[in-house]
Design a protein around this motif. Structure first.
Motif, PDB file in Angstrom:
ATOM      1  N   VAL A 189      27.612  36.818  15.747  1.00 24.50           N
ATOM      2  CA  VAL A 189      27.915  38.108  16.371  1.00 24.50           C
ATOM      3  C   VAL A 189      29.208  38.681  15.796  1.00 24.50           C
ATOM      4  N   TYR A 248      21.661  41.013  20.303  1.00 24.89           N
ATOM      5  CA  TYR A 248      21.553  39.876  19.387  1.00 24.89           C
ATOM      6  C   TYR A 248      20.735  38.702  19.939  1.00 24.89           C
ATOM      7  N   ALA A 295      22.218  33.774  20.287  1.00 25.91           N
ATOM      8  CA  ALA A 295      23.070  34.129  19.147  1.00 25.91           C
ATOM      9  C   ALA A 295      24.420  33.424  19.271  1.00 25.91           C
TER      10      ALA A 295
END
Length: 153
Positions: A128, A119, A123
């Motif tokens: 997430v 990610y 992130a």
């Protein structure tokens, strides 16, 4: 002042030098309530020193990931902006992640490096969490990421 059962579990925020108590976030006779408050405090007090007590015993002590985004003196009655979030880049080597499924209560350790690779380091946890799914019940969300501290050797 007499101690009550209410004093069994408590979470306190201290300055980094551990010389001044900034606030007491939670007092509870219930360990489960205290653990939930601990996880919430980690997210809502970035860059602060948190201490989790059971009576006089220190259960956990942690400088939370991230940098303080607001000065401690602006925290009034334990409430600050609800929109605070932690990015994966805020994690340090002593932090351990655990994903917890709110549907079936399954939990598993997750490697931060794996999440960063997938990610990106910037992130946010909220992003997430929405992308994760439980490997036990195969349902997408709601999965909650919890931050823990690696045990001392």
């Amino acid at each position: 002042m007499a101690k009550t059962q209410e004093d069994n579990f408590r979470i306190e925020v201290w300055d980094r030098e551990e010389t001044a108590l900034v606030e007491t976030i939670c007092r509870s006779p219930d360990c489960s309530v205290s653990q939930a408050a601990w996880q919430s405090a980690i997210r809502r007090r970035p860059g602060m020193l948190l201490i989790h007590f059971n009576g006089r015993h220190v259960m956990e002590k942690l400088v939370t990931p991230g940098e303080p985004s607001i000065p401690p003196e602006t925290i009034v009655n334990g409430s600050i902006h609800a929109g605070l979030d932690i990015s994966l880049s805020d994690l340090r080597e002593w932090h351990r992640l655990r994903a917890w499924c709110k549907n079936c209560s399954h939990h598993a350790d997750v490697k931060a490096a794996t999440l960063i690779k997938r990610y990106g380091k910037d992130a946010l946890f909220s992003t997430v969490e929405r992308a994760l799914f439980c490997t036990s019940c195969d349902r997408g969300g709601p999965v909650r990421l919890e931050i823990h501290k690696l045990p001392r050797n």
